[in-house]
Every structure is written in C-alpha cells, then in structure tokens.
Design a protein around this motif. Structure first.
Motif, mmCIF file in Angstrom:
data_model
loop_
_atom_site.group_PDB
_atom_site.id
_atom_site.type_symbol
_atom_site.label_atom_id
_atom_site.label_comp_id
_atom_site.label_asym_id
_atom_site.label_seq_id
_atom_site.Cartn_x
_atom_site.Cartn_y
_atom_site.Cartn_z
ATOM 1 N N CYS A 52 -4.288 25.124 53.922
ATOM 2 C CA CYS A 52 -3.631 25.313 52.618
ATOM 3 C C CYS A 52 -2.131 25.521 52.820
ATOM 4 C CB CYS A 52 -4.222 26.506 51.877
ATOM 5 S SG CYS A 52 -5.910 26.262 51.283
ATOM 6 N N GLU A 53 -1.766 26.335 53.786
ATOM 7 C CA GLU A 53 -0.348 26.578 54.078
ATOM 8 C C GLU A 53 0.341 25.291 54.524
ATOM 9 O OE1 GLU A 53 0.120 29.913 56.779
ATOM 10 O OE2 GLU A 53 -1.268 31.125 55.581
ATOM 11 N N LEU A 54 -0.355 24.495 55.310
ATOM 12 C CA LEU A 54 0.202 23.227 55.786
ATOM 13 C C LEU A 54 0.448 22.266 54.623
ATOM 14 C CD1 LEU A 54 1.002 21.957 58.452
ATOM 15 C CD2 LEU A 54 -1.369 21.240 58.749
ATOM 16 N N GLN A 59 -0.136 19.701 45.852
ATOM 17 C CA GLN A 59 -0.850 20.586 44.936
ATOM 18 C C GLN A 59 -2.307 20.638 45.405
ATOM 19 O OE1 GLN A 59 -0.562 19.460 40.814
ATOM 20 N NE2 GLN A 59 -2.014 21.030 40.175
ATOM 21 N N ILE A 60 -2.758 21.808 45.818
ATOM 22 C CA ILE A 60 -4.124 21.961 46.323
ATOM 23 C C ILE A 60 -5.041 22.255 45.137
ATOM 24 C CG2 ILE A 60 -5.644 23.301 47.819
ATOM 25 C CD1 ILE A 60 -2.969 23.913 49.430
ATOM 26 N N LEU A 61 -5.939 21.314 44.856
ATOM 27 C CA LEU A 61 -6.850 21.463 43.725
ATOM 28 C C LEU A 61 -8.114 22.225 44.086
ATOM 29 C CD1 LEU A 61 -6.707 17.968 41.992
ATOM 30 C CD2 LEU A 61 -5.294 19.998 41.581
ATOM 31 N N ASP A 62 -8.560 22.088 45.341
ATOM 32 C CA ASP A 62 -9.815 22.706 45.728
ATOM 33 C C ASP A 62 -9.925 22.747 47.244
ATOM 34 O OD1 ASP A 62 -12.262 23.921 45.160
ATOM 35 O OD2 ASP A 62 -12.995 22.250 43.941
ATOM 36 N N CYS A 63 -10.624 23.756 47.729
ATOM 37 C CA CYS A 63 -11.028 23.880 49.125
ATOM 38 C C CYS A 63 -12.547 23.823 49.106
ATOM 39 C CB CYS A 63 -10.563 25.205 49.716
ATOM 40 S SG CYS A 63 -8.785 25.450 49.677
ATOM 41 N N PHE A 108 -6.116 29.963 46.082
ATOM 42 C CA PHE A 108 -6.587 28.583 46.050
ATOM 43 C C PHE A 108 -8.048 28.514 45.604
ATOM 44 C CE2 PHE A 108 -3.261 28.734 49.323
ATOM 45 C CZ PHE A 108 -2.361 27.854 48.752
ATOM 46 N N PRO A 109 -8.396 27.529 44.771
ATOM 47 C CA PRO A 109 -9.781 27.363 44.336
ATOM 48 C C PRO A 109 -10.681 27.053 45.534
ATOM 49 C CG PRO A 109 -8.306 26.028 43.001
ATOM 50 C CD PRO A 109 -7.507 26.552 44.162
#
Length: 185
Positions: A145-147, A154-158, A176-177
């Motif tokens: 996520c940091e990367l 834009q991070i939508l989901d993990c 983060f989701p």
C-alpha cells in the motif's frame, strides 16, 4: 438464501476444502495454510477466482490494475486481472525488477524486507486493487500500500484468499479497504 448465494457458498466451501493444514511448519506452534491442493484442482481454483471476481465487480466497477504481491499474489492476480479486463502489475522483492524502481522497507516477524515496483507501473491517480494469497500480520500488504501510495495510485482494495484473523493484520491496513475470501481464527 437465494440461488446465487447458495452457489457462492458452495464455491467457498470447495475453496476451503482445498486449503490444507500443516501443523508446526515452518516452525513449532505455527499452523501453515497450504494452498497447493487448491492450485492443483482446476474447479477449486476457478471457484476462488469466480468469488474474487464477484467481490471486485460488486465493489469496484471501474479501476485500472490488479497488483500482485510477490510471490503468491502472482498466482491469483493475473487470472483475476484477465477476467476483469485490466492489466496486472508486479510488486516484487527487492532486486527482481529491471529498470528504475520505487521501493519501501518493512519489518517482518523475523527481520526486515523490501518491496519494489517499476517506477512507471502506474500513473498518479490510477486505481489499483492489491492481491495476495494470505494476510497474517499485514506487514507485506501494508508495505505494498505504501509503495502504491508513493506512485500516487488510488488503492481501492486489498484482497487476499486467506486471512488469519487472530494476527489482526487487517488493523495494520487501515485506512485501506480490505477483503478476505476465507477467515481462520
């Protein structure tokens, strides 16, 4: 329960049945969740991808990439990306990617590690879904996520196949989701 819900539960059951437990691996007291039987069974693997695809389609109708974490995220990510009609991005261990890269260091239970992504993997503002096979303490996914944040994605989901809830890795991912297909206490 609707027919669709019954089908999803049947797929989830099939996936869960193909996860094998190995007590005391890689060290005493650890219960290892092995996905090898899942990968060997084409129907179970398809069921896993079907369920992940359904989650993503319901939650994120438009995005640019699936980014897989080294190395087991590479097993699920390309299939999911292909199904969803988007590209796949590699997030690798340090020293495995050619060309200019961005990196981030993070702490593991047994030391430190680094993840890298090619500097041009995503453009600022592009929407990304991260995927791996398992979430334990959350350190590796948090580093990914940091990367991606470094690249201004834009991070939508993990997303993971398996979450070990007792290790509270999901808490490390906030804000983060996060979504897991199977949960183990």
């Amino acid at each position: 329960m609707s027919t669709k819900q019954q089908q999803e539960e049947e797929k989830r059951r099939l996936v869960r049945e193909r996860v094998r437990d190995f007590p005391d691996f890689p060290s005493p007291g650890v219960l290892f969740r092995d996905i090898t039987p899942l990968l060997k069974d084409p129907l179970a693997f398809k069921a896993a991808i079907d369920l992940l695809e359904a989650h993503v389609k319901a939650s994120h109708p438009k995005f640019d990439y699936v980014a897989g974490l080294d190395s087991r995220g590479f097993l699920f990510g390309p299939s999911l990306a292909q199904r969803l009609g988007v590209g796949f991005v590699l997030i690798r261990k340090k020293g495995k990617l050619p060309g200019p890269t961005e990196s981030v260091s993070y702490t593991l239970e047994y030391g430190k590690a680094e993840l890298e992504v090619q500097s041009d993997a995503v453009k600022p503002g592009q929407k990304v879904i991260l995927i791996d096979d398992l979430l334990a303490t959350g350190g590796t996914m948090r580093a990914a996520c940091e990367l991606m944040s470094k690249l201004q994605a834009q991070i939508l989901d993990c997303i993971v196949l398996i979450e070990l809830t007792f290790l509270k890795g999901a808490e490390a991912l906030k804000p983060f989701p996060f979504y897991s297909l199977l949960k183990y206490d």
